[in-house]
Motif scaffolding. Sequence first.
Motif, mmCIF file in Angstrom:
data_model
loop_
_atom_site.group_PDB
_atom_site.id
_atom_site.type_symbol
_atom_site.label_atom_id
_atom_site.label_comp_id
_atom_site.label_asym_id
_atom_site.label_seq_id
_atom_site.Cartn_x
_atom_site.Cartn_y
_atom_site.Cartn_z
ATOM 1 N N ILE A 63 0.806 -1.225 0.000
ATOM 2 C CA ILE A 63 0.000 0.000 0.000
ATOM 3 C C ILE A 63 0.837 1.273 0.000
ATOM 4 C CG2 ILE A 63 -2.027 -1.136 0.974
ATOM 5 C CD1 ILE A 63 -1.318 0.180 3.688
ATOM 6 N N ASP A 64 2.148 1.138 0.205
ATOM 7 C CA ASP A 64 2.999 2.323 0.120
ATOM 8 C C ASP A 64 4.459 1.899 0.025
ATOM 9 O OD1 ASP A 64 3.409 5.038 -0.136
ATOM 10 O OD2 ASP A 64 2.380 5.537 1.730
ATOM 11 N N GLY A 65 5.254 2.751 -0.620
ATOM 12 C CA GLY A 65 6.697 2.550 -0.647
ATOM 13 C C GLY A 65 7.171 1.542 -1.671
ATOM 14 N N VAL A 66 8.421 1.114 -1.463
ATOM 15 C CA VAL A 66 9.100 0.180 -2.363
ATOM 16 C C VAL A 66 9.854 -0.825 -1.510
ATOM 17 C CG1 VAL A 66 10.774 -0.063 -4.241
ATOM 18 C CG2 VAL A 66 9.394 2.017 -4.073
ATOM 19 N N GLY A 67 9.802 -2.088 -1.905
ATOM 20 C CA GLY A 67 10.505 -3.124 -1.155
ATOM 21 C C GLY A 67 10.866 -4.298 -2.034
ATOM 22 N N PHE A 68 11.166 -5.413 -1.371
ATOM 23 C CA PHE A 68 11.544 -6.640 -2.056
ATOM 24 C C PHE A 68 10.728 -7.812 -1.550
ATOM 25 C CE2 PHE A 68 15.641 -4.305 -2.183
ATOM 26 C CZ PHE A 68 15.812 -4.273 -3.556
ATOM 27 N N TYR A 69 10.529 -8.782 -2.449
ATOM 28 C CA TYR A 69 10.010 -10.101 -2.110
ATOM 29 C C TYR A 69 10.946 -11.093 -2.784
ATOM 30 C CZ TYR A 69 7.363 -14.408 -2.446
ATOM 31 O OH TYR A 69 6.987 -15.734 -2.376
ATOM 32 N N GLN A 70 11.387 -12.111 -2.032
ATOM 33 C CA GLN A 70 12.278 -13.101 -2.624
ATOM 34 C C GLN A 70 11.926 -14.483 -2.126
ATOM 35 O OE1 GLN A 70 16.509 -12.691 -1.858
ATOM 36 N NE2 GLN A 70 17.005 -13.991 -3.606
ATOM 37 N N GLU A 71 11.798 -15.426 -3.062
ATOM 38 C CA GLU A 71 11.660 -16.840 -2.741
ATOM 39 C C GLU A 71 13.035 -17.480 -2.791
ATOM 40 O OE1 GLU A 71 8.782 -18.614 -5.394
ATOM 41 O OE2 GLU A 71 7.179 -17.304 -4.648
ATOM 42 N N LYS A 72 13.267 -18.445 -1.920
ATOM 43 C CA LYS A 72 14.559 -19.133 -1.844
ATOM 44 C C LYS A 72 14.919 -19.711 -3.211
ATOM 45 C CE LYS A 72 17.536 -20.449 1.402
ATOM 46 N NZ LYS A 72 18.081 -19.537 2.369
ATOM 47 N N GLY A 73 16.145 -19.435 -3.648
ATOM 48 C CA GLY A 73 16.632 -19.958 -4.915
ATOM 49 C C GLY A 73 16.238 -19.146 -6.135
ATOM 50 N N LYS A 74 15.500 -18.048 -5.945
ATOM 51 C CA LYS A 74 15.082 -17.200 -7.064
ATOM 52 C C LYS A 74 15.594 -15.781 -6.841
ATOM 53 C CE LYS A 74 10.844 -19.770 -8.049
ATOM 54 N NZ LYS A 74 9.383 -19.651 -8.192
ATOM 55 N N ALA A 75 15.601 -14.998 -7.913
ATOM 56 C CA ALA A 75 16.010 -13.596 -7.806
ATOM 57 C C ALA A 75 14.951 -12.807 -7.036
ATOM 58 C CB ALA A 75 16.194 -12.997 -9.204
ATOM 59 N N GLY A 82 0.651 -0.792 -4.810
ATOM 60 C CA GLY A 82 -0.274 -1.321 -5.809
ATOM 61 C C GLY A 82 -0.017 -2.761 -6.184
ATOM 62 N N ASP A 83 1.138 -3.322 -5.816
ATOM 63 C CA ASP A 83 1.446 -4.710 -6.152
ATOM 64 C C ASP A 83 0.742 -5.676 -5.200
ATOM 65 O OD1 ASP A 83 3.062 -3.953 -8.251
ATOM 66 O OD2 ASP A 83 4.948 -4.279 -7.177
ATOM 67 N N VAL A 84 0.374 -6.831 -5.745
ATOM 68 C CA VAL A 84 -0.194 -7.932 -4.976
ATOM 69 C C VAL A 84 0.751 -9.118 -5.141
ATOM 70 C CG1 VAL A 84 -2.148 -9.511 -4.740
ATOM 71 C CG2 VAL A 84 -2.544 -7.112 -5.367
ATOM 72 N N VAL A 85 1.197 -9.678 -4.007
ATOM 73 C CA VAL A 85 2.119 -10.812 -4.027
ATOM 74 C C VAL A 85 1.385 -12.016 -3.461
ATOM 75 C CG1 VAL A 85 4.344 -11.713 -3.236
ATOM 76 C CG2 VAL A 85 4.066 -9.242 -3.661
#
Length: 135
Positions: A63-75, A82-85
């Motif tokens: 809902i705000d800002g910028v960040g990261f999502y990472q799954e093990k073994g992937k970039a 606005g993103d939905v993970v």
Amino acid sequence: MEMTEIFPKGQQLPNEWFSGQAFLTPLQAKDHNHEFSTGCVTFEPKARTVWHTHPKGQVLLVIDGVGFYQEKGKAAQLIRKGDVVNIPEETEHWHGATATTPMVHISITNYKDDVQVTWLDPVSDEEYDSAHHDS
């Protein structure tokens, strides 16, 4: 970047599950109608979860800002307002802010019986730094 607060910042989260300054405002607890909980998590710059899994998955609504999502073994993936993970069950992963920007997300976390998360090892500084180069 100006942040627009929708929910209060909440209480600081424990260092055993988060690195840096992260805060939680609970929104909905598991009850007889809901087999999930929801919360608003605010990550200050450099804050992140440890590696973890969810037995029935999780959804993050940024809902705000910028960040990261990472799954093990992937970039690592850059995530922003606005993103939905959609995180599949039993998928080892972490999420958090970038080194320079905060990130706020709503988490919708399913339960399997009375378990909704299994906390694992911290994300190393090397893993976190490489996320900035992968994205």
